[in-house]
Motif scaffolding. Structure first.
Motif, PDB file in Angstrom:
ATOM      1  N   VAL A 268      -2.285  13.041  -7.732  1.00 29.78           N
ATOM      2  CA  VAL A 268      -1.182  12.841  -6.789  1.00 29.78           C
ATOM      3  C   VAL A 268       0.088  12.426  -7.535  1.00 29.78           C
ATOM      4  CG1 VAL A 268      -0.435  11.662  -4.691  1.00 29.78           C
ATOM      5  CG2 VAL A 268      -2.858  12.129  -5.049  1.00 29.78           C
ATOM      6  N   SER A 269      -0.065  11.560  -8.526  1.00 32.90           N
ATOM      7  CA  SER A 269       1.091  11.130  -9.330  1.00 32.90           C
ATOM      8  C   SER A 269       1.686  12.313 -10.092  1.00 32.90           C
ATOM      9  CB  SER A 269       0.673  10.028 -10.305  1.00 32.90           C
ATOM     10  OG  SER A 269       0.264   8.869  -9.621  1.00 32.90           O
ATOM     11  N   GLN A 270       0.832  13.160 -10.620  1.00 36.43           N
ATOM     12  CA  GLN A 270       1.297  14.357 -11.338  1.00 36.43           C
ATOM     13  C   GLN A 270       2.080  15.272 -10.390  1.00 36.43           C
ATOM     14  OE1 GLN A 270       0.828  15.639 -14.577  1.00 36.43           O
ATOM     15  NE2 GLN A 270      -0.052  13.751 -15.332  1.00 36.43           N
ATOM     16  N   ASN A 271       1.581  15.440  -9.179  1.00 37.65           N
ATOM     17  CA  ASN A 271       2.255  16.303  -8.200  1.00 37.65           C
ATOM     18  C   ASN A 271       3.607  15.728  -7.788  1.00 37.65           C
ATOM     19  OD1 ASN A 271       0.070  18.037  -8.271  1.00 37.65           O
ATOM     20  ND2 ASN A 271      -0.884  17.199  -6.424  1.00 37.65           N
ATOM     21  N   LEU A 272       3.659  14.404  -7.605  1.00 32.49           N
ATOM     22  CA  LEU A 272       4.926  13.740  -7.278  1.00 32.49           C
ATOM     23  C   LEU A 272       5.938  13.944  -8.397  1.00 32.49           C
ATOM     24  CD1 LEU A 272       6.742  11.774  -5.682  1.00 32.49           C
ATOM     25  CD2 LEU A 272       5.490   9.881  -6.742  1.00 32.49           C
ATOM     26  N   ALA A 273       5.486  13.764  -9.625  1.00 33.92           N
ATOM     27  CA  ALA A 273       6.365  13.948 -10.781  1.00 33.92           C
ATOM     28  C   ALA A 273       6.911  15.374 -10.839  1.00 33.92           C
ATOM     29  CB  ALA A 273       5.609  13.621 -12.067  1.00 33.92           C
TER      30      ALA A 273
ATOM     31  N   THR B  22       3.640   9.401 -16.159  1.00 36.76           N
ATOM     32  CA  THR B  22       2.580   8.811 -15.352  1.00 36.76           C
ATOM     33  C   THR B  22       1.728   7.970 -16.297  1.00 36.76           C
ATOM     34  OG1 THR B  22       1.064  10.671 -15.686  1.00 36.76           O
ATOM     35  CG2 THR B  22       2.559  10.799 -13.801  1.00 36.76           C
ATOM     36  N   THR B  23       0.855   7.150 -15.740  1.00 39.10           N
ATOM     37  CA  THR B  23       0.034   6.300 -16.586  1.00 39.10           C
ATOM     38  C   THR B  23      -1.045   7.102 -17.313  1.00 39.10           C
ATOM     39  OG1 THR B  23      -1.410   4.354 -16.616  1.00 39.10           O
ATOM     40  CG2 THR B  23      -1.536   5.762 -14.673  1.00 39.10           C
ATOM     41  N   LYS B  24      -1.426   6.628 -18.477  1.00 35.66           N
ATOM     42  CA  LYS B  24      -2.483   7.287 -19.238  1.00 35.66           C
ATOM     43  C   LYS B  24      -3.856   7.065 -18.616  1.00 35.66           C
ATOM     44  CE  LYS B  24      -0.874   7.986 -23.955  1.00 35.66           C
ATOM     45  NZ  LYS B  24      -1.154   7.731 -25.386  1.00 35.66           N
ATOM     46  N   LYS B  25      -3.969   6.018 -17.814  1.00 29.60           N
ATOM     47  CA  LYS B  25      -5.245   5.723 -17.178  1.00 29.60           C
ATOM     48  C   LYS B  25      -5.569   6.790 -16.128  1.00 29.60           C
ATOM     49  CE  LYS B  25      -4.910   0.703 -17.769  1.00 29.60           C
ATOM     50  NZ  LYS B  25      -4.908  -0.614 -17.076  1.00 29.60           N
ATOM     51  N   THR B  26      -6.836   7.118 -16.005  1.00 30.78           N
ATOM     52  CA  THR B  26      -7.276   8.135 -15.058  1.00 30.78           C
ATOM     53  C   THR B  26      -7.963   7.484 -13.870  1.00 30.78           C
ATOM     54  OG1 THR B  26      -7.595   9.716 -16.852  1.00 30.78           O
ATOM     55  CG2 THR B  26      -8.676  10.212 -14.767  1.00 30.78           C
ATOM     56  N   GLY B  27      -7.590   7.927 -12.663  1.00 30.63           N
ATOM     57  CA  GLY B  27      -8.185   7.359 -11.468  1.00 30.63           C
ATOM     58  C   GLY B  27      -7.921   8.224 -10.252  1.00 30.63           C
ATOM     59  N   GLN B  28      -8.076   7.638  -9.078  1.00 32.22           N
ATOM     60  CA  GLN B  28      -7.951   8.376  -7.827  1.00 32.22           C
ATOM     61  C   GLN B  28      -6.546   8.941  -7.606  1.00 32.22           C
ATOM     62  OE1 GLN B  28      -9.143   5.594  -4.805  1.00 32.22           O
ATOM     63  NE2 GLN B  28     -11.284   5.511  -5.485  1.00 32.22           N
ATOM     64  N   GLN B  29      -5.534   8.284  -8.171  1.00 29.77           N
ATOM     65  CA  GLN B  29      -4.152   8.688  -7.921  1.00 29.77           C
ATOM     66  C   GLN B  29      -3.561   9.561  -9.033  1.00 29.77           C
ATOM     67  OE1 GLN B  29      -2.883   8.137  -5.043  1.00 29.77           O
ATOM     68  NE2 GLN B  29      -4.434   6.709  -4.308  1.00 29.77           N
ATOM     69  N   THR B  30      -4.374   9.937 -10.001  1.00 25.45           N
ATOM     70  CA  THR B  30      -3.854  10.688 -11.152  1.00 25.45           C
ATOM     71  C   THR B  30      -3.208  12.004 -10.739  1.00 25.45           C
ATOM     72  OG1 THR B  30      -5.508   9.711 -12.618  1.00 25.45           O
ATOM     73  CG2 THR B  30      -4.448  11.752 -13.355  1.00 25.45           C
TER      74      THR B  30
ATOM     75  N   LYS C 134       0.855  -1.202   0.000  1.00 24.65           N
ATOM     76  CA  LYS C 134       0.000   0.000   0.000  1.00 24.65           C
ATOM     77  C   LYS C 134       0.884   1.244   0.000  1.00 24.65           C
ATOM     78  CE  LYS C 134      -3.863  -2.340   2.227  1.00 24.65           C
ATOM     79  NZ  LYS C 134      -4.825  -2.384   3.346  1.00 24.65           N
ATOM     80  N   ALA C 135       1.743   1.303  -0.995  1.00 24.76           N
ATOM     81  CA  ALA C 135       2.769   2.342  -1.084  1.00 24.76           C
ATOM     82  C   ALA C 135       2.175   3.745  -1.172  1.00 24.76           C
ATOM     83  CB  ALA C 135       3.656   2.077  -2.295  1.00 24.76           C
ATOM     84  N   ASP C 136       2.877   4.677  -0.533  1.00 28.40           N
ATOM     85  CA  ASP C 136       2.530   6.092  -0.659  1.00 28.40           C
ATOM     86  C   ASP C 136       3.137   6.681  -1.919  1.00 28.40           C
ATOM     87  OD1 ASP C 136       1.101   6.777   1.960  1.00 28.40           O
ATOM     88  OD2 ASP C 136       2.921   5.789   2.689  1.00 28.40           O
ATOM     89  N   ALA C 137       4.100   5.980  -2.491  1.00 24.64           N
ATOM     90  CA  ALA C 137       4.706   6.410  -3.754  1.00 24.64           C
ATOM     91  C   ALA C 137       5.470   5.248  -4.371  1.00 24.64           C
ATOM     92  CB  ALA C 137       5.643   7.597  -3.539  1.00 24.64           C
ATOM     93  N   PHE C 138       5.408   5.164  -5.690  1.00 22.28           N
ATOM     94  CA  PHE C 138       6.164   4.160  -6.451  1.00 22.28           C
ATOM     95  C   PHE C 138       6.938   4.918  -7.519  1.00 22.28           C
ATOM     96  CE2 PHE C 138       6.607   1.517 -10.229  1.00 22.28           C
ATOM     97  CZ  PHE C 138       7.095   0.319  -9.720  1.00 22.28           C
ATOM     98  N   ILE C 139       8.268   4.758  -7.502  1.00 22.25           N
ATOM     99  CA  ILE C 139       9.125   5.469  -8.450  1.00 22.25           C
ATOM    100  C   ILE C 139       9.963   4.456  -9.212  1.00 22.25           C
ATOM    101  CG2 ILE C 139      11.055   7.071  -8.718  1.00 22.25           C
ATOM    102  CD1 ILE C 139       8.888   7.430  -5.695  1.00 22.25           C
TER     103      ILE C 139
ATOM    104  N   HIS D 186       7.236  16.312  -1.746  1.00 21.53           N
ATOM    105  CA  HIS D 186       5.884  15.920  -2.150  1.00 21.53           C
ATOM    106  C   HIS D 186       5.071  15.396  -0.956  1.00 21.53           C
ATOM    107  CE1 HIS D 186       2.576  13.939  -4.217  1.00 21.53           C
ATOM    108  NE2 HIS D 186       2.916  12.805  -3.619  1.00 21.53           N
ATOM    109  N   LEU D 187       5.739  14.623  -0.099  1.00 23.82           N
ATOM    110  CA  LEU D 187       5.049  14.036   1.065  1.00 23.82           C
ATOM    111  C   LEU D 187       4.981  15.002   2.245  1.00 23.82           C
ATOM    112  CD1 LEU D 187       6.591  10.431   0.945  1.00 23.82           C
ATOM    113  CD2 LEU D 187       4.298  11.129   0.224  1.00 23.82           C
ATOM    114  N   ASN D 188       5.498  16.221   2.013  1.00 22.58           N
ATOM    115  CA  ASN D 188       5.468  17.271   3.052  1.00 22.58           C
ATOM    116  C   ASN D 188       6.185  16.847   4.325  1.00 22.58           C
ATOM    117  OD1 ASN D 188       3.917  19.183   1.552  1.00 22.58           O
ATOM    118  ND2 ASN D 188       2.095  17.952   1.954  1.00 22.58           N
ATOM    119  N   LEU D 189       7.322  16.182   4.154  1.00 23.33           N
ATOM    120  CA  LEU D 189       8.130  15.809   5.300  1.00 23.33           C
ATOM    121  C   LEU D 189       9.149  16.905   5.570  1.00 23.33           C
ATOM    122  CD1 LEU D 189       8.784  12.055   4.489  1.00 23.33           C
ATOM    123  CD2 LEU D 189       7.075  13.023   6.013  1.00 23.33           C
ATOM    124  N   LYS D 190       9.296  17.281   6.822  1.00 28.69           N
ATOM    125  CA  LYS D 190      10.213  18.355   7.172  1.00 28.69           C
ATOM    126  C   LYS D 190      11.655  17.882   7.011  1.00 28.69           C
ATOM    127  CE  LYS D 190       7.055  20.573  10.420  1.00 28.69           C
ATOM    128  NZ  LYS D 190       6.833  21.005  11.815  1.00 28.69           N
TER     129      LYS D 190
END
Length: 221
Positions: free
Chosen positions: A139-144, A129-137, A106-111, A216-220
């Motif tokens: 978030v993946s864009q922001n990580l990228a 990012t994947t072409k498929k659209t879903g709940q993580q679209t 249940k990863a918070d990010a996959f790179i 991206h994960l807002n870690l200090k």
């Protein structure tokens, strides 16, 4: 008195080092009760060399980046991230098993880390990012974008932007976990191939990825 002066002199010589250690200790005094789970996927491996660069094979570069990333997380951030590698040696892991690991954790990010190859004039970093659209679209864009910014601002890489593709390793991520594939540079070009053949530059690339993840994960820091 003589011994006291020697000790004082030693301390003064090492003041920069001590200040650095103090700063790291203060950073790691923060409490992170729930670690973020990040899966790092060094592309290719084993009998699959990936792109054949001018100086090194893709599979070796991606593994070195992943291992250095893990070292940074351990040495300077005391394993603040719960980091998993899909491979830590020259082994071929199926794309399905790479996806399954991220899903099971249940990863918070996959790179997924890769190197590009094209004509000799091609340069720069691009992230998919994947072409498929879903709940993580989103978030993946922001990580990228976060990682792309680190490469551009800290390392001076040309940005080729964020793109979408039907990569198998990303195909199941759109509703499960944020996932991106990084093309870290063109090993078909002389300058970027030379850059990625240098261990210090590998370390810099790994740190840029790690800082992008942390931002991206807002870690200090």
């Amino acid at each position: 008195m003589k011994n006291v002066m020697k000790k004082l002199k030693f301390k003064l010589k090492n003041v920069s080092f001590l200040l650095m250690l103090l700063n790291i200790c203060l950073v790691n005094a923060q409490v992170y009760p729930l670690k973020k789970i990040v899966v790092i996927d060094p592309g290719h491996g084993g009998i699959d060399p990936g792109a054949l660069g001018l100086h090194r094979q893709e599979k070796d570069i991606t593994l070195d980046i992943a291992l250095e990333l893990k070292k940074w997380n351990n040495m300077f951030f005391k394993n603040e991230l719960d980091l998993y590698l899909t491979r830590d040696s020259d082994t071929l892991i199926s794309l399905a098993d790479r996806r399954k690991l991220a899903s099971a954790l249940k990863a918070d990010a996959f790179i997924s880390i890769h190197c590009n190859s094209a004509h000799k004039g091609a340069r720069g970093i691009e992230i998919f990012t994947t072409k498929k659209t879903g709940q993580q679209t989103t978030v993946s864009q922001n990580l990228a974008q976060s990682i792309l910014d680190e490469f551009r601002l800290q390392l001076g890489f040309l940005s080729r932007g964020i793109k979408k593709a039907r990569y198998s390793v990303l195909s199941q991520s759109f509703n499960q976990y944020p996932a991106i594939l990084i093309e870290t540079g063109f090993i078909s070009s002389e300058d970027e191939s030379m850059y990625l053949a240098d261990k210090k530059h590998i370390q810099a690339v790994a740190l840029a990825i790690l800082m992008g993840i942390k931002n991206h994960l807002n870690l200090k820091l």
